[in-house]
Design a protein around this motif. Structure first.
Motif, mmCIF file in Angstrom:
data_model
loop_
_atom_site.group_PDB
_atom_site.id
_atom_site.type_symbol
_atom_site.label_atom_id
_atom_site.label_comp_id
_atom_site.label_asym_id
_atom_site.label_seq_id
_atom_site.Cartn_x
_atom_site.Cartn_y
_atom_site.Cartn_z
ATOM 1 N N ILE A 187 4.042 15.708 -2.035
ATOM 2 C CA ILE A 187 3.697 14.421 -1.427
ATOM 3 C C ILE A 187 4.618 13.327 -1.968
ATOM 4 O O ILE A 187 4.661 13.062 -3.164
ATOM 5 C CB ILE A 187 2.229 14.034 -1.698
ATOM 6 C CG1 ILE A 187 1.283 15.068 -1.103
ATOM 7 C CG2 ILE A 187 1.937 12.646 -1.136
ATOM 8 C CD1 ILE A 187 1.355 15.177 0.420
ATOM 9 N N LYS A 210 5.355 9.346 -1.861
ATOM 10 C CA LYS A 210 4.565 8.146 -1.589
ATOM 11 C C LYS A 210 5.502 6.966 -1.299
ATOM 12 O O LYS A 210 6.184 6.480 -2.192
ATOM 13 C CB LYS A 210 3.640 7.830 -2.742
ATOM 14 C CG LYS A 210 2.536 8.879 -2.926
ATOM 15 C CD LYS A 210 1.555 8.482 -3.993
ATOM 16 C CE LYS A 210 0.423 9.511 -4.102
ATOM 17 N NZ LYS A 210 -0.434 9.553 -2.889
ATOM 18 N N GLU A 211 5.509 6.533 -0.044
ATOM 19 C CA GLU A 211 6.286 5.358 0.319
ATOM 20 C C GLU A 211 5.487 4.094 -0.038
ATOM 21 O O GLU A 211 4.276 4.034 0.156
ATOM 22 C CB GLU A 211 6.584 5.352 1.820
ATOM 23 C CG GLU A 211 7.372 4.128 2.263
ATOM 24 C CD GLU A 211 7.558 4.042 3.769
ATOM 25 O OE1 GLU A 211 8.369 3.206 4.217
ATOM 26 O OE2 GLU A 211 6.872 4.785 4.506
ATOM 27 N N GLU A 213 0.851 -1.177 0.000
ATOM 28 C CA GLU A 213 0.000 0.000 0.000
ATOM 29 C C GLU A 213 0.892 1.234 0.000
ATOM 30 O O GLU A 213 2.102 1.144 0.241
ATOM 31 C CB GLU A 213 -0.924 0.008 1.223
ATOM 32 C CG GLU A 213 -0.180 -0.022 2.548
ATOM 33 C CD GLU A 213 -1.124 -0.206 3.732
ATOM 34 O OE1 GLU A 213 -2.317 -0.449 3.508
ATOM 35 O OE2 GLU A 213 -0.633 -0.101 4.870
ATOM 36 N N LEU A 214 0.306 2.384 -0.276
ATOM 37 C CA LEU A 214 1.060 3.625 -0.312
ATOM 38 C C LEU A 214 0.839 4.430 0.961
ATOM 39 O O LEU A 214 -0.275 4.486 1.484
ATOM 40 C CB LEU A 214 0.655 4.468 -1.524
ATOM 41 C CG LEU A 214 0.946 3.861 -2.900
ATOM 42 C CD1 LEU A 214 0.410 4.765 -4.001
ATOM 43 C CD2 LEU A 214 2.439 3.630 -3.098
ATOM 44 N N ARG A 215 1.895 5.035 1.436
ATOM 45 C CA ARG A 215 1.813 5.928 2.596
ATOM 46 C C ARG A 215 2.339 7.301 2.188
ATOM 47 O O ARG A 215 3.465 7.408 1.718
ATOM 48 C CB ARG A 215 2.628 5.388 3.772
ATOM 49 C CG ARG A 215 2.590 6.280 5.017
ATOM 50 C CD ARG A 215 3.276 5.606 6.188
ATOM 51 N NE ARG A 215 4.723 5.608 6.070
ATOM 52 C CZ ARG A 215 5.524 6.547 6.609
ATOM 53 N NH1 ARG A 215 5.004 7.553 7.275
ATOM 54 N NH2 ARG A 215 6.838 6.456 6.481
ATOM 55 N N ASP A 216 1.527 8.325 2.365
ATOM 56 C CA ASP A 216 1.920 9.674 1.992
ATOM 57 C C ASP A 216 2.816 10.303 3.052
ATOM 58 O O ASP A 216 2.512 10.235 4.254
ATOM 59 C CB ASP A 216 0.689 10.566 1.799
ATOM 60 C CG ASP A 216 -0.106 10.203 0.551
ATOM 61 O OD1 ASP A 216 0.381 9.366 -0.238
ATOM 62 O OD2 ASP A 216 -1.202 10.768 0.352
ATOM 63 N N GLN A 225 6.925 5.700 -6.958
ATOM 64 C CA GLN A 225 5.861 6.436 -7.640
ATOM 65 C C GLN A 225 6.290 6.953 -9.004
ATOM 66 O O GLN A 225 5.454 7.358 -9.817
ATOM 67 C CB GLN A 225 5.356 7.597 -6.773
ATOM 68 C CG GLN A 225 6.330 8.737 -6.564
ATOM 69 C CD GLN A 225 5.903 9.642 -5.418
ATOM 70 O OE1 GLN A 225 6.302 9.440 -4.278
ATOM 71 N NE2 GLN A 225 5.073 10.638 -5.711
#
Length: 288
Positions: free
Chosen positions: A281, A283-284, A239-242, A267
């Motif tokens: 932003i 994105k991890e 999943e992505l973490r901002d 990203q």
């Protein structure tokens, strides 16, 4: 079935070849691709030419395969190193290939170039290749795809062998001070494998491989090709973490600043040096 999005590969840096840069340095090709000092000089010059935040090595995706016995055409100032001829005619032969010896050959020179650049306080991105990229140098793809259908357990062994060697390469790079490890395997993208096989590759190789690889990202970062990131996201393995940045900045610069805060990124293609995170932003990519 999972829905894996594809990523259209476009980027605007020199990727190791630029006539103006090579002429200015007075390097001789393909000799310049074979020595740590000339590789370092070329990488640094290309970083300046492209306005990038980092130096990139190597200039092709054949280093790991060559170190396992692959035969390479080193090219010239117009075309970099590429596969010359296959050395395997069956997937069984792949399991007999030797482990990489990091004390000899071009792979040793790549690591030496990394060490030289880090000694000059340059940020270095080391590109490492995934299994399909490596296999493209060693064996005709028709044997790989046939074995994936007919001998899936054997191919799991092949992938495990290649994954082990790539992890060892990453570990050696970290010893030389490399803090950004770029992982890409575009021949293993959903556009080539198809949705069903791409999902199987994520399940059987990519996800378990990256769970091990992210342990190397302590204080550093692994940069994923967006094709790989999308495959993980599409199969529910990530999943992505901002993470909010203080200001807009190029993606490469953001990756450098996020070292130690994020383990995996993906990203944008790291080669797209002109891509700017205008929305601030980052994105991890977080593995589940």
């Amino acid at each position: 079935m999972s829905e894996i999005k594809d990523f259209n590969c476009t980027y605007d840096n020199s990727a190791g070849i630029h006539a103006d840069v090579t002429k200015e340095l007075g390097l001789t090709f393909p000799d310049a691709y074979l020595h740590g000092d000339t590789m370092a000089a070329l990488s640094k010059a290309l970083r300046r030419h492209d306005g990038a935040a980092f130096c990139e090595l190597p200039f092709c995706h054949t280093v790991e395969a060559e170190a396992m016995g692959g035969i390479i055409n080193y090219g010239n100032e117009k075309a970099g190193p590429r596969a010359k001829e296959y050395i395997c005619t069956s997937v069984e032969e792949l399991l007999e290939l030797p482990e990489i010896d990091f004390t000899m050959g071009r792979i040793q020179e790549v690591l030496k170039a990394c060490e030289i650049l880090r000694g000059q306080n340059e940020q270095v991105v080391l590109q490492v290749s995934g299994p399909f990229t490596i296999l493209n140098v060693l064996i005709d793809a028709k044997y790989v795809f046939k074995a994936m259908r007919k001998k899936p357990e054997l191919m799991k062994e092949v992938f495990r062998k290649l994954g082990k060697e790539v992890l060892r390469f990453m570990e050696e790079a970290k010893k030389r001070g490399v803090g950004l490890l770029s992982y890409a395997d575009s021949p293993g993208g959903v556009n080539i494998l198809g949705p069903k096989m791409a999902e199987q590759v994520v399940e059987n190789f990519t996800y378990p491989f990256l769970k091990k690889a992210e342990l190397l990202a302590d204080g550093d970062m692994i940069l994923l090709c967006p094709k790989t990131a999308f495959a993980l996201l599409g199969t529910g393995k990530a999943e992505l973490r901002d993470i909010e940045l203080q200001e807009p900045m190029p993606y490469g610069e953001a990756c450098i600043r996020m070292k130690g805060r994020a383990k995996l990124a993906g990203q944008m293609c790291i080669k797209n040096v002109g891509y700017c995170l205008e929305n601030r932003i980052f994105k991890e990519v977080v593995l589940r």
